[in-house]
Write a protein that holds these residues in place. Structure first.
Motif, PDB file in Angstrom:
ATOM      1  N   GLY A   8      44.311  49.193  42.976  1.00  0.00           N
ATOM      2  CA  GLY A   8      44.481  50.101  44.103  1.00  0.00           C
ATOM      3  C   GLY A   8      43.255  50.342  44.939  1.00  0.00           C
ATOM      4  O   GLY A   8      43.160  51.358  45.634  1.00  0.00           O
ATOM      5  N   GLY A  31      49.345  45.388  43.374  1.00  0.00           N
ATOM      6  CA  GLY A  31      48.649  46.427  42.628  1.00  0.00           C
ATOM      7  C   GLY A  31      47.177  46.553  42.953  1.00  0.00           C
ATOM      8  O   GLY A  31      46.556  47.575  42.651  1.00  0.00           O
ATOM      9  N   ARG A  70      45.400  49.270  48.341  1.00  0.00           N
ATOM     10  CA  ARG A  70      45.657  50.660  48.694  1.00  0.00           C
ATOM     11  C   ARG A  70      47.006  50.743  49.405  1.00  0.00           C
ATOM     12  O   ARG A  70      47.486  49.740  49.935  1.00  0.00           O
TER      13      ARG A  70
END
Length: 223
Positions: free
Chosen positions: A108, A136, A139
């Motif tokens: 992220g 994954g 952001r």
């Protein structure tokens, strides 16, 4: 040839002739600058399957504020990339895979991720998981740039498969793990949407090339 591409290729001048040839062939046969042009400014970028690092070099040279985390499973290519890109400290090179290296280190945190001519080398059943893992890294609203060869049944499609068979099976210049599948745009769009992306643009980059290049520009959907 563009000034940016010239600058990137100059970094490989000290490599052995065979490695320089491979990098220059990559530069002339793939629309890497079109990928760079659609990258978000600054931030952290993951280059998944970086090979000799030419795209990573272009990303770094085009934006000094950008940090590029590049990974490839081929230790030989990563070694040559490290030698060539030693003067670009914002490029972080690692041997390994998306799943083993980048996913644990950068969950992220990336503004963007780029996957350029990698997916087709993987077994087809691994594509959905690979794309979800790439998502994954991003952001919310982060950008994925996926450049693949389109499986459109054309002579360019058949030529691309034959060329990759030579590179993978005959010469051993490219690592594959049971893939060599090319899909049409509709299937690729569906895969991206199923993995949690919103496809913003599908760009035909095959003009002027003997390969049917297609770039998918997608964003990580906000839950």
């Amino acid at each position: 040839m563009s000034t940016l591409l010239d600058e990137a290729l100059a970094l490989y001048a000290r490599l052995p002739a065979a490695e320089r040839f491979h990098v220059h062939a990559r530069a002339s046969s793939a629309p890497l600058l079109a990928v760079v042009e659609r990258m978000l400014a600054g931030g952290t970028v993951a280059d998944i399957g970086c090979g000799h690092g030419l795209l990573s070099a272009l990303l770094a040279l085009s934006d000094p504020g950008r940090v590029v985390h590049a990974v490839d499973p081929d230790p030989r290519k990563v070694g040559w990339a490290r030698e060539a890109l030693a003067g670009l400290p914002q490029v972080k090179l690692a041997e390994g895979t998306l799943e083993d290296v980048l996913a644990p280190a950068l969950p992220g945190t990336c503004e963007a991720a780029v996957v350029c001519d990698v997916l087709y080398l993987l077994p087809e059943e691994k594509w959905p998981g690979f794309l979800r893992t790439a998502r994954g890294l991003l952001r919310p609203g982060g950008r994925l740039l996926l450049k693949e060869v389109e499986g459109d049944g054309s002579w360019k499609h058949r030529k691309a498969l034959a060329q990759e068979w030579v590179m993978v099976s005959l010469l051993g210049r490219t690592k594959a793990s049971g893939g060599m599948v090319l899909k049409p745009r509709s299937a690729m769009r569906a895969l991206l949407e199923d993995a949690g992306f919103t496809v913003r643009e599908v760009v035909d980059l095959g003009r002027g090339y003997t390969t049917p290049h297609v770039l998918y520009v997608a964003e990580a959907s906000v839950p």
